[in-house]
Scaffold this motif. Structure first.
Motif, PDB file in Angstrom:
ATOM      1  N   LYS A 177       0.831  -1.203   0.000  1.00  0.00           N
ATOM      2  CA  LYS A 177       0.000   0.000   0.000  1.00  0.00           C
ATOM      3  C   LYS A 177       0.870   1.259   0.000  1.00  0.00           C
ATOM      4  CE  LYS A 177      -3.741  -2.287   2.498  1.00  0.00           C
ATOM      5  NZ  LYS A 177      -4.501  -2.342   3.756  1.00  0.00           N
ATOM      6  N   LEU A 178       1.889   1.254   0.858  1.00  0.00           N
ATOM      7  CA  LEU A 178       2.773   2.415   0.933  1.00  0.00           C
ATOM      8  C   LEU A 178       3.526   2.642  -0.375  1.00  0.00           C
ATOM      9  CD1 LEU A 178       4.195   2.104   4.555  1.00  0.00           C
ATOM     10  CD2 LEU A 178       2.685   3.891   3.659  1.00  0.00           C
ATOM     11  N   GLN A 179       3.951   1.563  -1.024  1.00  0.00           N
ATOM     12  CA  GLN A 179       4.643   1.699  -2.311  1.00  0.00           C
ATOM     13  C   GLN A 179       3.709   2.287  -3.362  1.00  0.00           C
ATOM     14  OE1 GLN A 179       6.155  -2.215  -3.163  1.00  0.00           O
ATOM     15  NE2 GLN A 179       7.874  -2.017  -1.743  1.00  0.00           N
ATOM     16  N   GLU A 199       3.299   5.973  -2.601  1.00  0.00           N
ATOM     17  CA  GLU A 199       4.527   6.698  -2.947  1.00  0.00           C
ATOM     18  C   GLU A 199       4.650   6.869  -4.458  1.00  0.00           C
ATOM     19  OE1 GLU A 199       9.299   5.907  -2.673  1.00  0.00           O
ATOM     20  OE2 GLU A 199       8.058   5.234  -0.991  1.00  0.00           O
ATOM     21  N   ARG A 200       4.315   5.814  -5.197  1.00  0.00           N
ATOM     22  CA  ARG A 200       4.381   5.900  -6.659  1.00  0.00           C
ATOM     23  C   ARG A 200       3.452   6.988  -7.178  1.00  0.00           C
ATOM     24  NH1 ARG A 200       3.451  -0.192  -8.534  1.00  0.00           N
ATOM     25  NH2 ARG A 200       3.203   0.834 -10.556  1.00  0.00           N
ATOM     26  N   TYR A 201       2.272   7.090  -6.573  1.00  0.00           N
ATOM     27  CA  TYR A 201       1.329   8.107  -7.029  1.00  0.00           C
ATOM     28  C   TYR A 201       1.797   9.509  -6.621  1.00  0.00           C
ATOM     29  CZ  TYR A 201      -2.684  11.027  -7.698  1.00  0.00           C
ATOM     30  OH  TYR A 201      -3.506  12.052  -8.089  1.00  0.00           O
ATOM     31  N   THR A 247      -8.358   5.304  -2.572  1.00  0.00           N
ATOM     32  CA  THR A 247      -8.663   5.218  -1.136  1.00  0.00           C
ATOM     33  C   THR A 247      -7.390   5.185  -0.309  1.00  0.00           C
ATOM     34  OG1 THR A 247     -10.740   4.071  -1.579  1.00  0.00           O
ATOM     35  CG2 THR A 247      -9.824   3.825   0.636  1.00  0.00           C
ATOM     36  N   TRP A 248      -6.390   4.400  -0.740  1.00  0.00           N
ATOM     37  CA  TRP A 248      -5.119   4.314  -0.019  1.00  0.00           C
ATOM     38  C   TRP A 248      -4.416   5.674   0.027  1.00  0.00           C
ATOM     39  CZ3 TRP A 248      -3.087  -0.644  -2.887  1.00  0.00           C
ATOM     40  CH2 TRP A 248      -3.773  -1.762  -2.406  1.00  0.00           C
ATOM     41  N   VAL A 249      -4.427   6.377  -1.093  1.00  0.00           N
ATOM     42  CA  VAL A 249      -3.765   7.686  -1.150  1.00  0.00           C
ATOM     43  C   VAL A 249      -4.458   8.667  -0.209  1.00  0.00           C
ATOM     44  CG1 VAL A 249      -3.257   9.681  -2.623  1.00  0.00           C
ATOM     45  CG2 VAL A 249      -2.813   7.363  -3.462  1.00  0.00           C
ATOM     46  N   LYS A 250      -5.782   8.710  -0.249  1.00  0.00           N
ATOM     47  CA  LYS A 250      -6.521   9.638   0.612  1.00  0.00           C
ATOM     48  C   LYS A 250      -6.348   9.269   2.082  1.00  0.00           C
ATOM     49  CE  LYS A 250      -9.810  11.214  -2.781  1.00  0.00           C
ATOM     50  NZ  LYS A 250     -11.199  11.411  -3.139  1.00  0.00           N
TER      51      LYS A 250
END
Length: 147
Positions: free
Chosen positions: A9-11, A14-16, A39-42
């Motif tokens: 999720k963190l990768q 970070e990529r985004y 959702t993960w980014v937010k």
């Protein structure tokens, strides 16, 4: 347990956030829906890395009521409210809302999750007088013919 690890999720986040890849490209590369990456980014933007580290949480009825009141007063969605209060899933808040309407405040009381303990019955083992076993003569089994 989550299908995707905290590291994955963190990768993806970070990529985004580096601006090199789109939600769609990231989603396709890790075989997840684009909405999940969003959702993960937010979630990361709202809570940081701790937003991905979840454990079992028991919420008090007062906390549940505060969350529902906040959502009603501010007009936020279930998803936005879940992110604000660090609740793992928006469906949890939806369930609280659905319970509160027909059943009232008592329905928000935390339920025990553990199994009930097994009843321990103490049985007195009575000493039995030993009775000698009868000797029986062994007889071979005779098959019936099906002819």
């Amino acid at each position: 347990m989550s299908k995707y690890t905290v590291e994955v999720k963190l990768q993806a986040v970070e990529r985004y956030l580096t601006g090199n890849e789109s939600y769609q490209n990231i989603a396709e590369s890790i075989c997840v829906a684009k909405s999940q990456v969003i959702t993960w980014v937010k979630l990361f933007e709202a809570q940081g890395e701790k937003g991905f580290k979840k454990g079992y949480t028991s919420y008090s009825s007062g906390f549940k009521l505060d969350v529902l009141n906040y959502m009603n007063e501010t007009g936020t969605s279930f998803l936005e409210t879940a992110r604000t209060f660090n609740i793992s899933s928006s469906s949890i808040i939806y369930r609280w809302d659905q319970l509160l309407k027909p059943k009232g405040l008592d329905s928000l009381e935390p339920k025990k999750k553990e199994r009930p303990s097994m009843k321990k019955e103490t049985k007195k083992v009575e000493q039995q007088k030993s009775i000698p076993a009868k000797k029986t003569q062994w007889k071979p089994y005779k098959q019936k013919s099906s002819i």
